[in-house]
Design a protein around this motif. Structure first.
Motif, PDB file in Angstrom:
ATOM      1  N   GLY A  47       7.714   6.243 -11.500  1.00  0.00           N
ATOM      2  CA  GLY A  47       7.171   6.168 -10.148  1.00  0.00           C
ATOM      3  C   GLY A  47       7.532   4.882  -9.441  1.00  0.00           C
ATOM      4  N   PHE A  48       7.457   3.764 -10.153  1.00  0.00           N
ATOM      5  CA  PHE A  48       7.814   2.483  -9.537  1.00  0.00           C
ATOM      6  C   PHE A  48       9.319   2.394  -9.273  1.00  0.00           C
ATOM      7  CE2 PHE A  48       3.681   1.162 -11.343  1.00  0.00           C
ATOM      8  CZ  PHE A  48       3.126   0.596 -10.208  1.00  0.00           C
ATOM      9  N   ILE A  49      10.128   3.025 -10.129  1.00  0.00           N
ATOM     10  CA  ILE A  49      11.584   3.028  -9.885  1.00  0.00           C
ATOM     11  C   ILE A  49      11.901   3.789  -8.602  1.00  0.00           C
ATOM     12  CG2 ILE A  49      13.805   3.873 -10.732  1.00  0.00           C
ATOM     13  CD1 ILE A  49      12.819   3.377 -13.564  1.00  0.00           C
ATOM     14  N   ILE A  50      11.339   4.987  -8.463  1.00  0.00           N
ATOM     15  CA  ILE A  50      11.670   5.851  -7.326  1.00  0.00           C
ATOM     16  C   ILE A  50      11.070   5.331  -6.028  1.00  0.00           C
ATOM     17  CG2 ILE A  50      11.577   8.217  -6.460  1.00  0.00           C
ATOM     18  CD1 ILE A  50      13.338   7.768  -8.930  1.00  0.00           C
ATOM     19  N   ALA A  51       9.927   4.667  -6.101  1.00  0.00           N
ATOM     20  CA  ALA A  51       9.229   4.258  -4.879  1.00  0.00           C
ATOM     21  C   ALA A  51       9.847   3.048  -4.197  1.00  0.00           C
ATOM     22  CB  ALA A  51       7.759   3.964  -5.202  1.00  0.00           C
ATOM     23  N   ILE A  74       0.817  -1.220   0.000  1.00  0.00           N
ATOM     24  CA  ILE A  74       0.000   0.000   0.000  1.00  0.00           C
ATOM     25  C   ILE A  74       0.850   1.270   0.000  1.00  0.00           C
ATOM     26  CG2 ILE A  74      -1.766   1.299   1.229  1.00  0.00           C
ATOM     27  CD1 ILE A  74      -2.756  -1.210  -0.193  1.00  0.00           C
ATOM     28  N   PRO A  75       1.827   1.451   0.914  1.00  0.00           N
ATOM     29  CA  PRO A  75       2.633   2.685   0.864  1.00  0.00           C
ATOM     30  C   PRO A  75       3.420   2.823  -0.441  1.00  0.00           C
ATOM     31  CG  PRO A  75       2.879   1.579   2.976  1.00  0.00           C
ATOM     32  CD  PRO A  75       2.172   0.624   2.091  1.00  0.00           C
ATOM     33  N   GLY A  76       4.003   1.727  -0.919  1.00  0.00           N
ATOM     34  CA  GLY A  76       4.747   1.797  -2.170  1.00  0.00           C
ATOM     35  C   GLY A  76       3.860   2.122  -3.354  1.00  0.00           C
ATOM     36  N   LEU A  77       2.655   1.551  -3.368  1.00  0.00           N
ATOM     37  CA  LEU A  77       1.718   1.843  -4.449  1.00  0.00           C
ATOM     38  C   LEU A  77       1.282   3.304  -4.419  1.00  0.00           C
ATOM     39  CD1 LEU A  77      -0.032   0.805  -6.784  1.00  0.00           C
ATOM     40  CD2 LEU A  77      -1.776   0.176  -5.092  1.00  0.00           C
TER      41      LEU A  77
END
Length: 584
Positions: free
Chosen positions: A191-195, A163-166
Motif C-alpha cells: 500500500g505504501f509503495i503504490i500510494a 492524509i490522502p497518502g495515508l
C-alpha cells in the motif's frame, strides 16, 4: 415556412462546427509534423555522433570482455534495454507524452516480442539497477526538499501530503489480503509503495505552470512541490515500518522491532553521512563534493541491502542530501565551532583566577580553536551542481534503464487475467480514495473548487517510487534462502501492481495537469500585469527551478501558426471574438 430560419440556422451551425473541427485537426497535424521535423533537423547530427560513440564504446567492450559482451549476454541485454528505452523516451517526448512512459513501454515490448530478446538478463543485474535507481530517486527528492518553504506552509502542507497518502495506503493495504492473499504486513507495505506520488510527473509539470504564472498567487505550485516531497518521505517511512514486520524471520519481539530499527539505522546513517559532507573546506572542490554525495548515497543503499535492511536504505538515501543541503546553505558547522576568544585571550583568562569563565568553558573554547580548520562558508553552488548532475545522470542513464527493466516484469504470456483485473480495481479504488480525502483536507482552505480538484487529482500520478521500490519485495525474497514459492509469487504480484499503477496514472496525470492547469488555476501574471507595459512584465521569465526544457515550439515563426478567429457566445453579454492559436 416559419421553421425554415431555425433549420437554416442549425445547418449553418453544423457547417461551421464541422469546418472548425477540420481546421483544428489540420492545425494539430501540421503542428505535430513541424515538431517532428524540427526535432530531427535540430538533433540529427547530435544523435548520429552519439550513436557512433556508442558503437565505438561497445566495440571496445567486446574486445575487452569477449563473450560477456556478445549478443544475449547480460551486458548486451542491459545495453539493449537502455538504448531502446532512450529511443522510446525521445519519441514520446516529441509527442508531448511522459518520457518515462515511453521507457516503460520499451521494456514491455522487449519482454513480449517473439524470440525472447531478454533471455540473457540476470536478476542480480536487475537488482543492482533498482538499488542505483532507488538511490537516485530518493536523493533527488532530498535535494529538492526546501525546509524553509515547508515551515512557511506549516501544518497545512503536512495534512495535504500525509492524509490522502495515508488513506490510500490503508485502503490498498486492506484490499491486498482479500484480493491477493497477501499477509497483512506485506499488504500494507504494498500500500505504501503504490500510494507514493511521482515527483517526475507532478513536480515537473507544476514547475512549468509556475513559470507561466498559473496558481502562483495562492502558492499552489509551492504547496504541491512541498506536499510531493513530504508524501515521498512519508511513503518510504511507512514502507520501512511495514516491510520490517513483513520480512522479519526471528522472534516476535525482533519482528516488531525490525521496522523501528530500520528507521533508526537509516536516520543515523543519513544524518552522519550528510554531516560529513559539510566538510567542504577539507574537500575543497564542488565536483568532488558532488561525487561524494552521489557515490556515498549509492554505497549506503547497497550496504543496507546487503544486510537486508531495505527500509534503512530508503530512509538513509533521502535524509543524507537533506542534511547536506542544510549544511551547505547555512555554512555548518562554522556557527558551532567558531570560538569567541583567541588563544592569547584564553591564556590570559586562564591566568586570571578571578575571571568568572570556568575551566570547562575554557576547554570548550580551546576545542573550537583546534577544530577551526573545519570552518566553512555557505556553498549554494554545491546544491546547484548536485541537482544538475543528478538530473543529468537520471535522464540519460538511470531513468531509462530503471523504467526499461521495470517494464520487462510485465510478461503477458504468464500474467493471469484475474491478476490484471484485481490490480486495476485496487489501483482505481486507491486513486478515488486519495482524491476524495484530498478534497476533504482542502475544504477549509481559501482555494476555490477547481483548484481543490486540481491539487487532489494531480497527486494521483505514480511512477518513480513504484519503479524503484516495486521490486524490493521480490529482491528480498529471492536473496533469502528460506523464502517459499508462495512468498516469491506474492512479491511478483506486487511488482506487477507497481508496473500497472505507472501505466494507469502517469500519462493521464501528465495530460490532466497540462490541460486543466491553465484552465483551473488563475493566471496571476496576467491579472497583475494588466496595466503594465509588456516589456516590464516578469511573467515571461522562466523560473530558475523549472527543470523542463523549454518547448521547441518557440522555435517556429509566429507567422507559421494557424490562427482562426471564432465568434462565440458568452452568457447574455452577446458575442465576443476569441483568437484561437491552433498550434498552441
Amino acid at each position: 415556412p416559419h421553421h425554415i430560419p431555425a433549420c437554416a440556422q442549425s445547418c449553418r451551425l453544423r457547417l461551421i462546427s464541422g469546418y472548425l473541427s477540420e481546421v483544428v485537426k489540420d492545425g494539430m497535424s501540421i503542428h505535430l509534423t513541424k515538431r517532428i521535423q524540427s526535432e530531427i533537423s535540430n538533433n540529427f547530427q547530435r544523435w548520429s555522433v552519439n550513436l557512433l560513440l556508442l558503437a565505438v564504446a561497445y566495440g571496445l567492450c567486446v574486445a575487452v570482455l569477449g563473450d560477456d559482451a556478445l549478443p544475449f549476454s547480460p551486458f548486451f541485454t542491459l545495453l539493449l534495454i537502455w538504448i531502446t528505452s532512450l529511443i522510446f523516451g525521445i519519441v514520446f517526448g516529441i509527442v508531448h507524452m511522459p518520457q518515462l512512459l515511453g521507457q516503460l513501454m520499451a521494456g514491455i515490448l522487449l519482454r513480449n516480442i517473439p524470440g525472447d530478446a531478454l533471455r540473457g538478463l540476470r536478476e542480480s543485474w536487475i537488482a543492482g539497477v533498482r538499488n542505483v535507481a532507488l538511490s537516485f530517486v530518493l536523493m533527488r527528492a532530498g535535494l529538492g526538499t526546501n525546509v524553509r518553504e515547508a515551515r512557511s506552509l506549516g501544518a497545512f502542507a503536512l495534512l495535504v501530503a500525509i492524509i490522502p497518502g495515508l488513506c490510500e495506503s490503508i485502503v490498498i493495504g486492506l484490499l491486498g489480503n482479500p484480493l491477493f492473499g497477501f499477509p497483512w504486513a506485506l499488504s500494507f507495505a504494498n500500500g505504501f509503495i503504490i500510494a507514493a506520488v511521482s515527483a517526475a510527473v507532478v513536480v515537473v509539470e507544476i514547475l512549468e505552470l509556475r513559470s507561466q504564472g498559473f496558481g502562483e498567487g495562492k502558492g499552489i505550485p509551492t504547496l504541491l512541490i512541498v506536499a510531493v516531497t513530504i508524501d515521498i518521505v512519508f511513503a518510504v517511512s511507512g514502507y520501512t515500518l511495514a516491510s520490517g514486520l513483513a520480512y522479519g524471520t526471528g522472534s516476535l519481539v525482533w519482528n516488531i522491532l525490525f521496522g523501528p530499527v530500520n528507521v533508526i539505522a537509516g536516520v543515523s546513517a543519513g544524518a552522519l553521512g550528510g554531516m560529513l559532507l559539510w566538510m567542504s573546506s577539507f574537500v575543497g572542490s564542488k565536483w568532488k563534493m558532488c561525487l561524494f554525495l552521489i557515490l556515498g548515497n549509492i554505497a549506503c543503499v547497497f550496504a543496507f541491502q546487503l544486510v537486508r535492511f531495505t527500509g534503512a536504505a530508503s530512509v538513509c538515501s533521502v535524509l543524507m542530501p537533506i542534511v547536506a543541503v542544510i549544511g551547505w546553505k547555512h555554512a555548518y558547522p562554522s556557527p558551532w565551532i567558531t570560538p569567541k576568544n583567541s588563544e592569547e585571550d584564553l591564556n590570559k583568562l586562564q591566568s586570571n583566577a578571578n575571571h568568572p569563565q570556568s575551566a570547562f568553558q575554557n576547554g570548550i573554547e580551546r576545542l573550537k580553536l583546534k577544530l577551526s580548520w573545519l570552518q566553512t562558508e555557505e556553498h549554494p553552488e554545491y546544491i546547484a551542481l548536485c541537482v544538475k548532475v543528478a538530473a543529468l545522470v537520471w535522464s540519460i542513464i538511470v531513468g531509462p534503464v530503471l523504467f526499461g527493466t521495470i517494464g520487462t516484469a510485465l510478461d503477458f504470456t504468464v500474467m493471469k487475467a484475474s491478476v490484471f483485473g484485481k490490480a486495476a480495481g485496487m489501483i482505481a479504488i486507491g486513486v478515488v480514495v486519495r482524491i476524495l480525502s484530498g478534497l476533504l483536507v482542502l475544504i477549509g482552505s481559501p482555494l476555490n473548487a477547481n483548484e481543490r480538484w486540481y491539487i487532489s487529482i494531480s497527486m494521483t500520478a505514480k511512477a518513480t517510487i513504484q519503479a524503484a521500490l516495486g521490486g524490493s519485495p521480490l529482491q528480498f525474497y529471492l536473496n533469502r534462502p528460506e523464502s517459499t514459492l508462495q512468498e516469491i509469487e506474492w512479491a511478483d504480484q506486487i511488482l506487477t501492481i507497481a508496473v500497472l499503477s505507472i501505466l494507469f496514472t502517469a500519462a493521464p496525470g501528465t495530460v490532466f495537469m497540462r490541460y486543466f492547469g491553465p484552465r483551473w488555476l488563475s493566471d496571476d501574471c496576467e491579472s497583475s500585469t494588466e496595466n503594465i507595459p509588456e516589456e516590464s512584465s516578469s511573467c515571461d521569465v522562466k523560473s530558475e527551478d523549472a527543470i523542463r526544457v523549454v518547448d521547441s515550439e518557440s522555435q517556429f515563426d509566429a507567422s507559421d501558426s494557424a490562427q482562426q478567429t471564432v465568434a462565440t457566445a458568452s452568457g447574455n453579454d452577446g458575442p465576443h471574438l476569441h483568437k484561437v492559436n491552433i498550434t498552441g
